[in-house]
Design a protein around this motif. Structure first.
Motif, short mmCIF file in Angstrom:
data_model
loop_
_atom_site.label_atom_id
_atom_site.label_comp_id
_atom_site.label_asym_id
_atom_site.label_seq_id
_atom_site.Cartn_x
_atom_site.Cartn_y
_atom_site.Cartn_z
N MET A 1 0.86 -0.99 0.04
CA MET A 1 0.08 -0.18 0.09
C MET A 1 1.07 1.29 0.01
O MET A 1 0.55 2.32 -0.82
N GLY A 4 2.15 2.02 -3.52
CA GLY A 4 1.14 2.39 -4.31
C GLY A 4 0.87 4.15 -4.06
O GLY A 4 0.58 4.80 -5.16
N CYS A 7 3.61 6.08 -5.51
CA CYS A 7 3.46 6.15 -6.90
C CYS A 7 2.55 7.23 -7.41
O CYS A 7 2.63 8.09 -8.04
N LEU A 8 1.15 7.12 -6.63
CA LEU A 8 0.27 7.87 -6.90
C LEU A 8 0.46 9.45 -6.80
O LEU A 8 0.50 10.31 -7.61
N ALA A 148 1.24 -2.74 -6.37
CA ALA A 148 0.87 -1.63 -5.83
C ALA A 148 1.42 -0.32 -6.76
O ALA A 148 0.73 0.55 -7.03
N ALA A 149 2.75 -0.78 -7.26
CA ALA A 149 3.23 0.16 -8.23
C ALA A 149 2.56 0.42 -9.51
O ALA A 149 2.64 1.48 -10.06
N ALA A 151 -0.79 0.15 -9.65
CA ALA A 151 -2.19 0.65 -9.21
C ALA A 151 -1.92 2.16 -8.91
O ALA A 151 -2.98 2.95 -9.22
N GLY A 152 -0.82 2.70 -8.46
CA GLY A 152 -0.49 4.14 -8.25
C GLY A 152 -0.79 5.02 -9.30
O GLY A 152 -1.47 6.13 -9.07
#
Length: 185
Positions: A1, A4, A7-8, A148-149, A151-152
């Motif tokens: 998490m 992610g 990254c976001l 996670a990477a 999804a961000g």
């Protein structure tokens, strides 16, 4: 998490900073939008705009660094910037000022409540990411980190394109005459 969220936030701040440097005149347009908010004396507009750009770039660098303390610091800076942006936009809008949003490049959309909410959401995401990054320990599961990477960035893209998404749900006005057949709608 935590990966992610890094990254976001990284995608959002990278897009924001790159948009201010992408073309000749991009930074000047951003500085002009800062001036149009009427929150600063004219002499401070360009230095503050430069400081914002430097801070956004610093967030990107810190988030890309592998040690957790650097990434947590980047997230905290991102959160602080987002809160400052939200307050500045709210004060400006409350005064009835209609400055264009130059958050992610050229736009004619005036700053308003959507931008305040967007920045508050970014602040919360950055704070949660900073806490999670600081608490992370032990080995990282490669598959989980990859998911996670991946999804961000799409989540960051939704935030970047929020003005366009909101516009899609606005009531449709009268159809321009040029769009009709034989001048009839």
């Amino acid at each position: 998490m935590a990966i992610g969220l890094r990254c976001l936030i990284g995608v959002v701040f990278l897009a924001s900073s790159v948009s201010k440097l992408a073309r000749r005149g991009s930074f000047a347009a951003f500085a002009s939008s800062v001036r149009d908010m009427r929150l600063l004396p004219s002499a401070l507009v360009k230095p503050v705009a430069s400081l914002v750009l430097a801070a956004e770039l610093a967030v990107c660098v810190l988030l890309a660094m592998p040690p957790a303390p650097a990434a947590a610091t980047g997230l905290l800076v991102a959160g602080l910037l987002s809160v400052i942006f939200a307050v500045a936009i709210a004060v400006s809008a409350r005064r009835g000022v209609s400055a264009a949003c130059r958050c992610f490049g050229a736009s004619n959309v005036p700053l308003g409540p959507v931008h305040v909410v967007r920045n508050l959401i970014l602040a919360v995401v950055a704070a949660v990411g900073a806490v999670m990054t600081s608490m992370a320990s032990g080995p990282v599961d490669s598959a989980g980190a990859l998911v996670a990477a991946l999804a961000g960035p799409p989540a960051g893209a939704v935030i970047i394109l929020l003005d366009d998404i909101v516009e899609l749900f606005q009531p449709v006005g009268k159809v321009p005459r040029s769009w009709t057949i034989s001048g009839r709608s």
